[in-house]
Design an enzyme around this catalytic site. Sequence first.
Site: not given
Ligand code: NAP
Length: 305
Positions: A9, A202, A184, A188, A14, A11, A252, A192
């Site tokens: 991932g 919020n 947490k 939420n 990641g 994203g 979120s 949320n």
């Molecule tokens: P995100 O930006 O949507 O990224 C998720 C990534 O996973 C995307 O790049 C997606 O690919 C990839 N993915 C999904 N299925 C896949 C697969 N089968 N193979 C390869 N890649 C795959 O999500 P995020 O915000 O990083 O959140 C990740 C987790 O962290 C969530 O549970 C979120 O609640 C938690 N979190 C996030 C934050 C934050 O600030 N972002 C903070 C705390 C907690 P594509 O790009 O191809 O769609």
Amino acid sequence: MSSTWHILGAGSLGSLWACRLARAGKAVRLILRDPQRLAAYQAAGGLTLLEQDQATHFAIPAETAASGGPIHRLLLACKAYDAAPALARLAPRLADGAELVLLQNGLGSQDEVAEQVPHARCIFASSTEGAFREDDWRVRFAGHGFNWLGDPLNSGLPDWFDDLHEAGIPAEWTVDILTRLWRKLALNCAINPLTVLHDCHNGGLLEHLGEVDALCAELAELLRRCGQPEAAEDLGEEVQRVILATAANYSSMYQDVRHARRTELHYLLGHACRAAARHGLALPRLEQLRRRLVENLQARGLPSD
Ligand code: NAP
């Protein structure tokens, strides 16, 4: 055992982890969704991390799940609803004694993953760091925070833990990771969904504190029944503190709905309601909140599970 960090991932979170580990000289490989995403990534030539007004490019190697080669250490950095299906495609590549770090918010996805890979060690993480994608392969580090990691089945510190400090990833090992994840999740659930239903940031919940308090009372009862009394302590006070401290922010879940993205409801409020049902605990306000949210999402044509 190989010391490569495979990261599934690219994203928001990641990429944030991948760039910091790569900057510290650690071996990192990204695992992307499919050959099309891999081709798009290769055309971009890597990830870009944006910190304040500085952009840094990292040419991190990438592959898909179909590539060969054993995986010893995997950071699963997708959304909670993608975690188990994504891992199913990787399970055959996991080496004996592989270690997985699960970054998903909420609860439930960690068990779905662990059931598929009984021979791997699953380490749960809870993160308060903030990042978002400005574009594909371009991630902004938006909020400094902290990461707690722990393994409910084995309190031993993983031997790679210092990699995190060397990479500047603020992290601590905890034996109470489930308490942190439950706390947490409760915060939420109290904030949320109401921001979606009242269509507000919020701080807008300051006009609905009666509703918030009643939810906190039910959530605290649930936490105690689930064997998490510490996570229940002063929950209402902390919820109010968070509402005040983040008054100008949009939650979120609000942002997911605003951008017509699937929410992680199933692993947050949904998990709380399923846990209550399992314990035979009637929590009418929480259940009503879940029903209202499901109706709201359905009316917008968004997935409601
Ligand atoms: P995100 O930006 O949507 O990224 C998720 C990534 O996973 C995307 O790049 C997606 O690919 C990839 N993915 C999904 N299925 C896949 C697969 N089968 N193979 C390869 N890649 C795959 O999500 P995020 O915000 O990083 O959140 C990740 C987790 O962290 C969530 O549970 C979120 O609640 C938690 N979190 C996030 C934050 C934050 O600030 N972002 C903070 C705390 C907690 P594509 O790009 O191809 O769609």
